[in-house]
Design an enzyme around this catalytic site. Structure first.
Site, PDB file in Angstrom:
ATOM      1  CG  ASP A  32      54.399  70.589  54.094  1.00 31.82           C
ATOM      2  OD1 ASP A  32      53.194  70.240  54.072  1.00 31.82           O
ATOM      3  OD2 ASP A  32      54.765  71.725  54.396  1.00 31.82           O
ATOM      4  CB  THR A  87      57.254  76.678  54.619  1.00 31.02           C
ATOM      5  OG1 THR A  87      56.257  77.655  54.321  1.00 31.02           O
ATOM      6  CG2 THR A  87      56.825  75.907  55.860  1.00 31.02           C
ATOM      7  CG  HIS A 130      47.189  72.475  49.722  1.00 27.48           C
ATOM      8  ND1 HIS A 130      48.410  72.351  50.359  1.00 27.48           N
ATOM      9  CD2 HIS A 130      46.678  73.659  50.134  1.00 27.48           C
ATOM     10  CE1 HIS A 130      48.631  73.418  51.102  1.00 27.48           C
ATOM     11  NE2 HIS A 130      47.594  74.225  50.996  1.00 27.48           N
ATOM     12  CE  LYS A 133      53.262  77.274  57.613  1.00 25.90           C
ATOM     13  NZ  LYS A 133      53.777  76.745  56.344  1.00 25.90           N
ATOM     14  NE  ARG A 168      51.562  79.999  55.006  1.00 23.78           N
ATOM     15  CZ  ARG A 168      52.611  79.951  54.206  1.00 23.78           C
ATOM     16  NH1 ARG A 168      53.111  81.075  53.733  1.00 23.78           N
ATOM     17  NH2 ARG A 168      53.170  78.802  53.875  1.00 23.78           N
ATOM     18  CD  GLU A 178      41.273  78.356  19.781  1.00 25.60           C
ATOM     19  OE1 GLU A 178      41.057  77.371  19.034  1.00 25.60           O
ATOM     20  OE2 GLU A 178      40.556  79.372  19.791  1.00 25.60           O
TER      21      GLU A 178
END
Length: 329
Positions: A230, A238, A138, A202, A204, A43
């Protein structure tokens, strides 16, 4: 600062004090005293040791910390306990500075799974955060996951572009997107650097984690230097696969730039091997993921650009009621 956020917090503070000195404001700001305690059962508790009643408080945390044995979940819990400790201590405003928004790749359902990024937003909000400042999130949809808390999504593109212009030749450069998802970012770099643009398309295999089935190139890269921007580099697959395809199409020197150099295993080995084969010349990252001076000295293919000046300026603009969006143009 949380324990893992301390290197970035110190850099931000140094830059913030410089800004205040330039603006002839009272300087000498310091990091308040706090303690992050981990109990025997795992904890975590944060104890703030200075009086912060009525303060405009900024809490800095690095969720993914290569310098620490703590996990992402440990650092997330440490952040949440710090937020709530500030709330219970009656801070007037609580702003989280977390360049790495945790679980940001889990922002939608693909199968029978949770939308974990929304849970994280709820945890921060429920703990008492009034504002969250992050970097190149993202998925932009996460901005809508908060109800009362404001989210500021900063971009590392300006500091990275400034570094690239200063240290690398751009007159023979093509900016290439490593996938359709990063095409908008790559196009922005292309416009700012005044270069041609290409896309590595690409496909996936979503039945497996981080697996790419096939790739094809759209655009001309023959005898060109390449920049692949990126938002993050995870396992490195990638970037390296894109570099291999670009080399097959007779590209010359290949550079990668990212806001968040996570380098999750086996990325360091993969990138080192690609560097050894001449497929990648440099990876330019930021100290949003802090690898430390020793790593930089021992890693010839890695260059670090600091985003601390950007965060310091954003903090100053927020507290002086100035525009933040103007800093991102």
């Amino acid at each position: 600062s949380c324990a893992s956020g301390l290197p970035l917090a110190r850099r931000i503070l140094n830059n913030l004090n410089k800004i205040m000195k330039q603006e002839k404001q009272l300087g000498g700001l310091e990091i308040i005293r706090s303690e992050e305690i981990t109990f025997a059962n795992g904890e975590i508790k944060t104890v703030i040791k200075d009086n912060i009643r009525g303060a405009d408080l900024y809490i800095v945390q690095a969720i993914d910390d290569p310098q620490s044995p703590k996990s992402i979940n440990d650092n997330l819990l440490a952040l949440l306990t710090a937020i709530n400790a500030a709330y219970q201590s009656d801070a007037d405003s609580i702003t989280v500075i977390s360049p790495q928004f945790p679980y940001s790749r889990q922002e939608r359902k693909k199968t029978r799974e949770g939308i974990t990024a929304k849970q994280i937003a709820a945890f921060m909000e429920m703990s008492g955060a009034n504002r969250v400042i992050t970097l190149d999130i993202h998925a932009e949809a996460i901005q809508g996951f908060f109800n009362r808390t404001r989210l500021e999504d900063l971009h590392a593109s300006n500091p990275l572009i400034g570094y690239i212009r200063k240290h690398f030749p751009t007159n023979n450069m093509v900016v290439a997107a490593a996938g359709v998802g990063s095409a908008e970012k790559a196009r922005y770099y292309s416009q700012r650097l005044q270069t041609d643009f290409a896309i590595v398309d690409k496909a996936r295999d979503y039945s497996k984690s981080s697996v790419i089935e096939s790739m094809r190139l759209v655009g001309n890269v023959r005898d060109k230097d390449i920049l692949i921007p990126d938002d993050m580099i995870g396992t490195g697959g990638t970037i390296v696969n894109a570099a291999k395809l670009l080399r097959l199409h007779h590209a010359r020197d290949i550079y990668a730039a990212c806001s968040l150099p996570f380098f999750n295993p086996p990325a360091l080995d993969v990138l080192q091997e690609a560097f050894g084969r001449g497929e990648i010349k440099r990876v330019i990252g930021t100290d949003a993921v802090f690898w430390g001076d020793d790593f930089i000295k021992k890693t010839p293919w890695y260059v670090e650009v600091s985003i601390a000046p950007l965060f310091a300026q954003v903090i100053y603009n927020i507290n002086t009621k100035r525009s933040v969006s103007a800093l991102l143009k």
